[in-house]
Design an enzyme around this catalytic site. Structure first.
Site, PDB file in Angstrom:
ATOM      1  CG  ASP A  78      -0.119  19.864 -42.745  1.00 24.23           C
ATOM      2  OD1 ASP A  78      -0.122  20.216 -41.425  1.00 24.23           O
ATOM      3  OD2 ASP A  78       0.823  21.025 -43.848  1.00 24.23           O
ATOM      4  CG  ASP A  79      -2.048  17.818 -46.658  1.00 24.24           C
ATOM      5  OD1 ASP A  79      -2.464  19.159 -46.047  1.00 24.24           O
ATOM      6  OD2 ASP A  79      -1.623  17.208 -47.552  1.00 24.24           O
ATOM      7  CG  HIS A  85      -3.592  22.717 -44.812  1.00 19.39           C
ATOM      8  ND1 HIS A  85      -2.250  23.640 -45.069  1.00 19.39           N
ATOM      9  CD2 HIS A  85      -3.445  21.270 -45.502  1.00 19.39           C
ATOM     10  CE1 HIS A  85      -1.416  22.874 -45.797  1.00 19.39           C
ATOM     11  NE2 HIS A  85      -1.850  21.728 -46.008  1.00 19.39           N
ATOM     12  CG  HIS A 137      -4.133  20.949 -50.627  1.00 15.18           C
ATOM     13  ND1 HIS A 137      -3.311  21.583 -50.759  1.00 15.18           N
ATOM     14  CD2 HIS A 137      -3.384  20.628 -48.591  1.00 15.18           C
ATOM     15  CE1 HIS A 137      -2.094  20.760 -49.929  1.00 15.18           C
ATOM     16  NE2 HIS A 137      -2.215  20.639 -48.693  1.00 15.18           N
ATOM     17  CG  HIS A 157       1.821  15.576 -45.792  1.00 12.07           C
ATOM     18  ND1 HIS A 157       3.236  16.236 -45.419  1.00 12.07           N
ATOM     19  CD2 HIS A 157       1.240  16.301 -46.264  1.00 12.07           C
ATOM     20  CE1 HIS A 157       3.530  17.409 -46.254  1.00 12.07           C
ATOM     21  NE2 HIS A 157       2.233  17.758 -46.457  1.00 12.07           N
TER      22      HIS A 157
HETATM   23 ZN   LIG Z   1      -1.193  19.552 -47.533  1.00 17.38          ZN
END
Ligand SMILES: [Zn+2]
Length: 190
Positions: A2-3, A52, A56, A146
């Site tokens: 993620d991210d 995602h 955020h 992440h």
């Molecule tokens: Zn995230």
């Protein structure tokens, strides 16, 4: 993962290629527009790119209009970079509401959460992250990590080797569900 895409994501892609692992990247739209080449590379190398959100935010308390805008802008960024619309969405902080499910359903996206969380954003230490993942992974697990974090990036080689040593096969989320996933439905593990 993620991210991302983050500056270190290219190194993660190098590692995955070296180890013949295909992963699922849930990218942040505003980061994707800055690094479209990384998204293209993900797709080219057999990884799956999911959404995602655009930047955020917490989805809880977001109006339906703002929520749709978050999803739409992220999708557009992914589509422009890769030529493909995402079929998976991971809400920031795992915040799923009926509105999130409805909005994703309308976009043709399944909602993907996880069942293994090494809390790598909190404890930024590769050893700890490796230990937690290997301890909690089960058959069918979806593991949250992440690739935006340096500590996690340096944990990936041992996570991959450790999972394989325990007999696991690493696959993308669509592979995990044999592609039988439904838009608007929530997935935690297979
Ligand atoms: Zn995230």
């Amino acid at each position: 993962m993620d991210d991302g895409p983050a500056p270190g994501t290219a190194k993660v892609l190098d590692l995955l290629r070296r180890k013949h692992v295909r992963a699922t990247f849930f990218v942040v739209g505003e980061r994707a527009v800055r690094s479209p080449a990384l998204l293209r590379r993900m797709v080219r190398e057999g990884h799956v790119v999911g959404s995602h959100s655009w930047n955020h935010p917490e989805f809880l308390g977001l109006s339906a209009r703002r929520l749709r805008r978050q999803l739409f802008r992220a999708d557009r960024a992914i589509r422009r970079a890769t030529g493909q619309r995402p079929r998976l969405m991971r809400p920031p902080f795992g915040e799923v509401t009926p509105e999130v499910r409805t909005a994703c359903g309308a976009l043709g996206e399944a909602v993907v959460l996880w069942d293994v969380d090494p809390r790598d954003w909190k404890d930024r230490e590769a050893d700890t992250v490796v230990k937690r993942v290997l301890k909690h992974a089960r058959r069918g697990s979806i593991i949250l990590t992440h690739d935006s974090l340096k500590s996690t990036r340096s944990a990936y080689p041992r996570i991959i080797d450790g999972l394989r040593k325990r007999g696991f096969t690493l696959v993308t989320v669509p592979q995990l569900f044999a592609r039988r996933m439904h838009a608007g439905r929530v997935y935690l593990h297979a």
